[in-house]
Scaffold this motif. Structure first.
Motif, PDB file in Angstrom:
ATOM      1  N   TYR A  92      26.795  91.416  -5.523  1.00 35.31           N
ATOM      2  CA  TYR A  92      26.928  89.984  -5.793  1.00 35.31           C
ATOM      3  C   TYR A  92      26.529  89.707  -7.237  1.00 35.31           C
ATOM      4  N   TYR A  93      27.163  88.697  -7.819  1.00 36.96           N
ATOM      5  CA  TYR A  93      26.860  88.348  -9.205  1.00 36.96           C
ATOM      6  C   TYR A  93      26.861  86.842  -9.390  1.00 36.96           C
ATOM      7  N   ILE A  94      26.221  86.396 -10.444  1.00 38.26           N
ATOM      8  CA  ILE A  94      26.149  84.977 -10.800  1.00 38.26           C
ATOM      9  C   ILE A  94      26.910  84.781 -12.103  1.00 38.26           C
ATOM     10  N   VAL A  95      27.806  83.803 -12.129  1.00 39.08           N
ATOM     11  CA  VAL A  95      28.522  83.447 -13.353  1.00 39.08           C
ATOM     12  C   VAL A  95      27.562  82.595 -14.185  1.00 39.08           C
ATOM     13  N   THR A  96      27.099  83.161 -15.279  1.00 41.15           N
ATOM     14  CA  THR A  96      26.094  82.519 -16.122  1.00 41.15           C
ATOM     15  C   THR A  96      26.502  81.107 -16.539  1.00 41.15           C
ATOM     16  N   GLY A  97      27.754  80.934 -16.909  1.00 41.24           N
ATOM     17  CA  GLY A  97      28.231  79.637 -17.375  1.00 41.24           C
ATOM     18  C   GLY A  97      28.231  78.551 -16.316  1.00 41.24           C
ATOM     19  N   LYS A  98      28.105  78.929 -15.035  1.00 42.60           N
ATOM     20  CA  LYS A  98      28.062  77.948 -13.953  1.00 42.60           C
ATOM     21  C   LYS A  98      26.656  77.756 -13.381  1.00 42.60           C
ATOM     22  N   CYS A  99      25.727  78.636 -13.745  1.00 39.99           N
ATOM     23  CA  CYS A  99      24.368  78.573 -13.193  1.00 39.99           C
ATOM     24  C   CYS A  99      23.536  77.521 -13.915  1.00 39.99           C
ATOM     25  N   THR A 100      22.933  76.629 -13.136  1.00 40.23           N
ATOM     26  CA  THR A 100      22.038  75.610 -13.692  1.00 40.23           C
ATOM     27  C   THR A 100      20.623  75.767 -13.145  1.00 40.23           C
ATOM     28  N   GLU A 101      20.324  76.915 -12.545  1.00 42.32           N
ATOM     29  CA  GLU A 101      19.034  77.155 -11.889  1.00 42.32           C
ATOM     30  C   GLU A 101      18.768  76.095 -10.822  1.00 42.32           C
ATOM     31  N   CYS A 102      19.826  75.518 -10.265  1.00 45.48           N
ATOM     32  CA  CYS A 102      19.754  74.464  -9.243  1.00 45.48           C
ATOM     33  C   CYS A 102      19.140  73.174  -9.787  1.00 45.48           C
ATOM     34  N   MET A 103      19.015  73.062 -11.108  1.00 39.85           N
ATOM     35  CA  MET A 103      18.469  71.882 -11.748  1.00 39.85           C
ATOM     36  C   MET A 103      19.281  70.649 -11.333  1.00 39.85           C
ATOM     37  N   GLY A 104      18.597  69.612 -10.919  1.00 36.29           N
ATOM     38  CA  GLY A 104      19.260  68.393 -10.481  1.00 36.29           C
ATOM     39  C   GLY A 104      19.657  68.411  -9.017  1.00 36.29           C
TER      40      GLY A 104
ATOM     41  N   ALA B 149      15.078  81.817  -3.821  1.00 31.16           N
ATOM     42  CA  ALA B 149      14.260  81.434  -2.673  1.00 31.16           C
ATOM     43  C   ALA B 149      14.673  82.161  -1.393  1.00 31.16           C
ATOM     44  N   VAL B 150      15.972  82.470  -1.247  1.00 28.38           N
ATOM     45  CA  VAL B 150      16.446  83.103  -0.006  1.00 28.38           C
ATOM     46  C   VAL B 150      16.656  84.609  -0.121  1.00 28.38           C
ATOM     47  N   CYS B 151      16.569  85.168  -1.304  1.00 25.60           N
ATOM     48  CA  CYS B 151      16.839  86.603  -1.494  1.00 25.60           C
ATOM     49  C   CYS B 151      15.756  87.455  -0.832  1.00 25.60           C
TER      50      CYS B 151
ATOM     51  N   HIS C 252      17.763  70.995  -6.622  1.00 30.14           N
ATOM     52  CA  HIS C 252      16.604  71.513  -5.899  1.00 30.14           C
ATOM     53  C   HIS C 252      15.452  71.765  -6.865  1.00 30.14           C
ATOM     54  N   GLU C 253      14.265  71.918  -6.317  1.00 25.83           N
ATOM     55  CA  GLU C 253      13.064  72.167  -7.113  1.00 25.83           C
ATOM     56  C   GLU C 253      13.041  73.568  -7.728  1.00 25.83           C
ATOM     57  N   GLU C 254      13.728  74.521  -7.070  1.00 20.11           N
ATOM     58  CA  GLU C 254      13.745  75.897  -7.545  1.00 20.11           C
ATOM     59  C   GLU C 254      15.112  76.501  -7.274  1.00 20.11           C
ATOM     60  N   PRO C 255      15.470  77.573  -7.976  1.00 16.63           N
ATOM     61  CA  PRO C 255      16.750  78.231  -7.722  1.00 16.63           C
ATOM     62  C   PRO C 255      16.812  78.717  -6.272  1.00 16.63           C
ATOM     63  N   GLN C 256      17.804  78.246  -5.548  1.00 22.17           N
ATOM     64  CA  GLN C 256      17.902  78.561  -4.126  1.00 22.17           C
ATOM     65  C   GLN C 256      18.266  80.017  -3.861  1.00 22.17           C
TER      66      GLN C 256
ATOM     67  N   PRO D  70      26.014  81.088  -0.218  1.00 26.12           N
ATOM     68  CA  PRO D  70      26.193  79.725   0.285  1.00 26.12           C
ATOM     69  C   PRO D  70      25.136  78.738  -0.200  1.00 26.12           C
ATOM     70  N   GLU D  71      24.074  79.230  -0.798  1.00 28.74           N
ATOM     71  CA  GLU D  71      22.990  78.361  -1.255  1.00 28.74           C
ATOM     72  C   GLU D  71      23.255  77.732  -2.613  1.00 28.74           C
ATOM     73  N   CYS D  72      24.197  78.264  -3.361  1.00 31.09           N
ATOM     74  CA  CYS D  72      24.432  77.814  -4.736  1.00 31.09           C
ATOM     75  C   CYS D  72      25.207  76.497  -4.771  1.00 31.09           C
ATOM     76  N   PRO D  73      24.614  75.429  -5.322  1.00 35.56           N
ATOM     77  CA  PRO D  73      25.309  74.140  -5.387  1.00 35.56           C
ATOM     78  C   PRO D  73      26.450  74.102  -6.403  1.00 35.56           C
ATOM     79  N   ASN D  74      26.529  75.110  -7.271  1.00 30.49           N
ATOM     80  CA  ASN D  74      27.578  75.167  -8.297  1.00 30.49           C
ATOM     81  C   ASN D  74      28.655  76.194  -7.988  1.00 30.49           C
ATOM     82  N   THR D  75      28.552  76.850  -6.869  1.00 29.18           N
ATOM     83  CA  THR D  75      29.446  77.941  -6.511  1.00 29.18           C
ATOM     84  C   THR D  75      29.525  78.937  -7.675  1.00 29.18           C
ATOM     85  N   ALA D  76      28.354  79.351  -8.144  1.00 25.03           N
ATOM     86  CA  ALA D  76      28.276  80.289  -9.264  1.00 25.03           C
ATOM     87  C   ALA D  76      28.061  81.722  -8.803  1.00 25.03           C
ATOM     88  N   ILE D  77      27.915  81.933  -7.495  1.00 24.94           N
ATOM     89  CA  ILE D  77      27.625  83.261  -6.970  1.00 24.94           C
ATOM     90  C   ILE D  77      28.838  83.784  -6.204  1.00 24.94           C
TER      91      ILE D  77
END
Length: 115
Positions: free
Chosen positions: A64-76, A85-87, A78-82, A17-24
């Protein structure tokens, strides 16, 4: 670079739920390019155009997995990948196979969110 989830994942789901790109996504779940974004279609690196709502095969069936093509490291967003931060077991780490500049990550964010 994108973030990846290692096989040390305990499947707690805190990251999703922390991913702003719904990449997880949960292991075994199909994903879409458009989920959580404003994309209507996605042009892949090979030039193939994919309907953004078309279901894609899971990247992992086990955790759980992250779709690389959708991951932006929360750039734009948050300050850090969320996810990292919560794992609780620190299994959301930099993916050494997918290194991208800040400019590339922000470009990916703009494309996905219609900016």
């Amino acid at each position: 670079m994108a973030i990846m989830i290692t096989d040390e994942c305990i499947n707690c789901g805190a990251c999703e739920p922390e991913c702003p790109n719904t990449a997880i996504y949960e292991g075994g779940m199909e994903w879409t390019w458009g989920g959580g974004t404003s994309l209507q279609e996605m042009v892949l690196d090979d030039g193939t155009v994919v309907n953004a709502d078309e279901a894609q095969e899971p990247v992992s069936d086990e955790f759980y997995y992250i779709v690389t093509g959708k991951c932006t490291e929360c750039m734009g967003f948050h300050e850090e990948p969320q996810c990292a931060a919560v794992c609780p077991v620190d299994c959301c780490v930099d993916d050494p196979d997918h290194r991208e500049s800040e400019e590339e990550l922000l470009g990916k964010k703009a494309k996905m969110h219609g900016e």
